[in-house]
Design an enzyme around this catalytic site. Structure first.
Site, PDB file in Angstrom:
ATOM      1  N   GLY A 170       0.847  -1.194   0.000  1.00 57.57           N
ATOM      2  CA  GLY A 170       0.000   0.000   0.000  1.00 57.57           C
ATOM      3  C   GLY A 170       0.877   1.236   0.000  1.00 57.57           C
ATOM      4  O   GLY A 170       2.098   1.151   0.187  1.00 57.57           O
ATOM      5  N   LEU A 171       0.227   2.369  -0.186  1.00 59.71           N
ATOM      6  CA  LEU A 171       0.966   3.630  -0.257  1.00 59.71           C
ATOM      7  C   LEU A 171       1.709   3.923   1.041  1.00 59.71           C
ATOM      8  O   LEU A 171       1.342   3.404   2.103  1.00 59.71           O
ATOM      9  CB  LEU A 171      -0.023   4.780  -0.526  1.00 59.71           C
ATOM     10  CG  LEU A 171      -0.760   4.757  -1.873  1.00 59.71           C
ATOM     11  CD1 LEU A 171      -1.870   5.816  -1.876  1.00 59.71           C
ATOM     12  CD2 LEU A 171       0.225   5.005  -3.018  1.00 59.71           C
ATOM     13  N   SER A 172       2.700   4.770   0.946  1.00 60.11           N
ATOM     14  CA  SER A 172       3.378   5.239   2.151  1.00 60.11           C
ATOM     15  C   SER A 172       2.337   5.943   3.039  1.00 60.11           C
ATOM     16  O   SER A 172       1.529   6.730   2.544  1.00 60.11           O
ATOM     17  CB  SER A 172       4.487   6.225   1.752  1.00 60.11           C
ATOM     18  OG  SER A 172       5.103   6.735   2.904  1.00 60.11           O
ATOM     19  N   GLY A 173       2.322   5.609   4.309  1.00 60.97           N
ATOM     20  CA  GLY A 173       1.364   6.221   5.229  1.00 60.97           C
ATOM     21  C   GLY A 173       0.009   5.533   5.229  1.00 60.97           C
ATOM     22  O   GLY A 173      -0.915   5.950   5.939  1.00 60.97           O
ATOM     23  N   SER A 174      -0.128   4.460   4.468  1.00 60.51           N
ATOM     24  CA  SER A 174      -1.434   3.775   4.412  1.00 60.51           C
ATOM     25  C   SER A 174      -1.706   3.025   5.720  1.00 60.51           C
ATOM     26  O   SER A 174      -2.863   2.783   6.075  1.00 60.51           O
ATOM     27  CB  SER A 174      -1.496   2.819   3.214  1.00 60.51           C
ATOM     28  OG  SER A 174      -0.476   1.845   3.289  1.00 60.51           O
ATOM     29  N   GLY A 175      -0.641   2.629   6.421  1.00 66.55           N
ATOM     30  CA  GLY A 175      -0.832   1.941   7.700  1.00 66.55           C
ATOM     31  C   GLY A 175      -0.192   0.565   7.789  1.00 66.55           C
ATOM     32  O   GLY A 175      -0.413  -0.166   8.754  1.00 66.55           O
ATOM     33  N   LYS A 176       0.628   0.210   6.821  1.00 66.19           N
ATOM     34  CA  LYS A 176       1.228  -1.129   6.771  1.00 66.19           C
ATOM     35  C   LYS A 176       2.005  -1.451   8.054  1.00 66.19           C
ATOM     36  O   LYS A 176       1.758  -2.478   8.690  1.00 66.19           O
ATOM     37  CB  LYS A 176       2.182  -1.255   5.559  1.00 66.19           C
ATOM     38  CG  LYS A 176       1.523  -1.019   4.226  1.00 66.19           C
ATOM     39  CD  LYS A 176       2.509  -1.126   3.077  1.00 66.19           C
ATOM     40  CE  LYS A 176       3.613  -0.075   3.085  1.00 66.19           C
ATOM     41  NZ  LYS A 176       3.153   1.315   2.972  1.00 66.19           N
ATOM     42  N   SER A 177       2.943  -0.590   8.409  1.00 67.47           N
ATOM     43  CA  SER A 177       3.798  -0.889   9.567  1.00 67.47           C
ATOM     44  C   SER A 177       3.000  -0.839  10.865  1.00 67.47           C
ATOM     45  O   SER A 177       3.191  -1.694  11.744  1.00 67.47           O
ATOM     46  CB  SER A 177       4.968   0.097   9.641  1.00 67.47           C
ATOM     47  OG  SER A 177       5.805  -0.097   8.531  1.00 67.47           O
TER      48      SER A 177
ATOM     49  N   SER B 183       6.040  -1.786  -2.005  1.00 64.36           N
ATOM     50  CA  SER B 183       6.035  -2.766  -3.108  1.00 64.36           C
ATOM     51  C   SER B 183       4.977  -2.417  -4.167  1.00 64.36           C
ATOM     52  O   SER B 183       3.987  -3.131  -4.317  1.00 64.36           O
ATOM     53  CB  SER B 183       5.855  -4.201  -2.592  1.00 64.36           C
ATOM     54  OG  SER B 183       4.823  -4.326  -1.647  1.00 64.36           O
TER      55      SER B 183
HETATM   56  P1  ADP Z   1       3.140   2.780   6.196  1.00 67.00           P
HETATM   57  O1  ADP Z   1       3.894   1.715   6.942  1.00 67.00           O
HETATM   58  O2  ADP Z   1       2.070   2.214   5.292  1.00 67.00           O
HETATM   59  O3  ADP Z   1       4.031   3.768   5.504  1.00 67.00           O
HETATM   60  P2  ADP Z   1       2.586   3.818   8.806  1.00 67.00           P
HETATM   61  O4  ADP Z   1       2.051   2.636   9.545  1.00 67.00           O
HETATM   62  O5  ADP Z   1       4.023   4.201   9.032  1.00 67.00           O
HETATM   63  O6  ADP Z   1       2.295   3.615   7.249  1.00 67.00           O
HETATM   64  O7  ADP Z   1       1.706   5.105   9.105  1.00 67.00           O
HETATM   65  C1  ADP Z   1       0.289   5.072   9.100  1.00 67.00           C
HETATM   66  C2  ADP Z   1      -0.257   6.197   9.976  1.00 67.00           C
HETATM   67  O8  ADP Z   1      -1.690   6.173   9.914  1.00 67.00           O
HETATM   68  C3  ADP Z   1       0.131   6.047  11.439  1.00 67.00           C
HETATM   69  O9  ADP Z   1       0.424   7.300  11.961  1.00 67.00           O
HETATM   70  C4  ADP Z   1      -1.152   5.449  12.058  1.00 67.00           C
HETATM   71  O10 ADP Z   1      -1.269   5.798  13.423  1.00 67.00           O
HETATM   72  C5  ADP Z   1      -2.237   6.130  11.220  1.00 67.00           C
HETATM   73  N1  ADP Z   1      -3.538   5.423  11.194  1.00 67.00           N
HETATM   74  C6  ADP Z   1      -4.740   5.972  11.447  1.00 67.00           C
HETATM   75  N2  ADP Z   1      -5.732   5.061  11.328  1.00 67.00           N
HETATM   76  C7  ADP Z   1      -5.155   3.895  10.973  1.00 67.00           C
HETATM   77  C8  ADP Z   1      -5.653   2.577  10.713  1.00 67.00           C
HETATM   78  N3  ADP Z   1      -6.961   2.282  10.795  1.00 67.00           N
HETATM   79  N4  ADP Z   1      -4.769   1.610  10.373  1.00 67.00           N
HETATM   80  C9  ADP Z   1      -3.455   1.895  10.282  1.00 67.00           C
HETATM   81  N5  ADP Z   1      -2.915   3.115  10.518  1.00 67.00           N
HETATM   82  C10 ADP Z   1      -3.737   4.115  10.875  1.00 67.00           C
END
Ligand code: ADP
Length: 216
Positions: free
Chosen positions: A50-57, A124
């Site tokens: 998923g996109l950066s900031g999507s919530g993967k980590s 990815s």
């Molecule tokens: P990625 O790894 O995809 O780049 P991150 O996990 O680093 O994304 O960041 C996702 C951000 O979105 C975090 O700050 C997280 O707290 C926030 N967030 C808000 N709602 C959700 C949700 N339902 N699931 C995952 N992340 C969420």
């Protein structure tokens, strides 16, 4: 130690084991199913994309935590522990991105073979790269999880300030801004983080693991 001496040590062990402990010398190896039995789980790769900031980590680490609380062993592969170590020599050219994902796939394959619930968290963005890893691992071991969060929301969250930099032209080829993201066509799970909490997202992954017989 000569081979003759090794042979006699082995002979002693055999004799002693037979007499005292019922320990018998076994030439075979510990296979995956034995490791999985030891861990009381099945090895698998959950491939978050998923996109950066999507919530993967965030979701991956929450799942790891929930599994640890149930005495299940998981391990998160993510940008920090891979890009800073194994793949420190790689940049962001098309070739390097492909090699980055290829190596991660190989590491994930070893981890699944070790019996770990492997949670891989990388943008990815290209379907072909993900499909290569699916082919490498086989469908049973590769569960693709599409963390589907609208670009606008990712950009609003911008947890690492990367979108701001990308919009300012400071990061070339940034996925979603100046490079494409190819969404999975038929992922094992799609999570819409705009409509659920982190805990609910993690629960969907745990449910997937249970439904595929990886945890019980
Ligand atoms: P990625 O790894 O995809 O780049 P991150 O996990 O680093 O994304 O960041 C996702 C951000 O979105 C975090 O700050 C997280 O707290 C926030 N967030 C808000 N709602 C959700 C949700 N339902 N699931 C995952 N992340 C969420």
């Amino acid at each position: 130690m000569t081979s003759q001496e090794r042979g006699s040590v082995r002979g002693l062990l055999l004799a002693k084991g037979d007499e005292d402990n019922n320990i018998v010398w076994h030439e075979g190896h510990v296979d995956r199913s034995r490791r999985e039995a030891l861990l009381d789980q099945k090895g698998v790769v959950i491939w978050f994309t998923g996109l950066s900031g999507s919530g993967k980590s965030t979701i991956a680490f929450t799942v790891e935590h929930a599994l640890a609380a149930r005495s299940r062993l998981a391990y998160v592969l993510d940008g920090d522990n891979i890009r800073h170590g194994l793949n420190a020599d790689l940049g962001f050219t098309a070739g390097d991105r492909e090699e980055n994902i290829r190596r991660i796939g190989e590491v994930a394959r070893l981890f699944a073979d070790a019996g770990f619930i492997t949670l891989s968290s990388f943008v990815s963005p290209y379907k072909a790269d993900r499909d290569n890893i699916r082919a490498l691992l086989g469908s049973g071991d590769f569960l693709e999880v599409f963390v589907n969060t609208p670009l606008e929301l990712c950009e609003q969250r911008d947890p690492k300030g990367l979108y701001k930099k990308a919009r300012a032209g400071q990061i070339p080829n940034f996925t979603g801004v100046s490079d494409r993201y190819e969404a999975p066509v038929d992922p094992e799970l799609e999570i819409h983080t705009a409509d659920c909490t982190v805990a609910q997202a993690a629960q969907q992954v745990l449910d997937l693991l249970a439904s595929r017989g990886k945890i019980w």
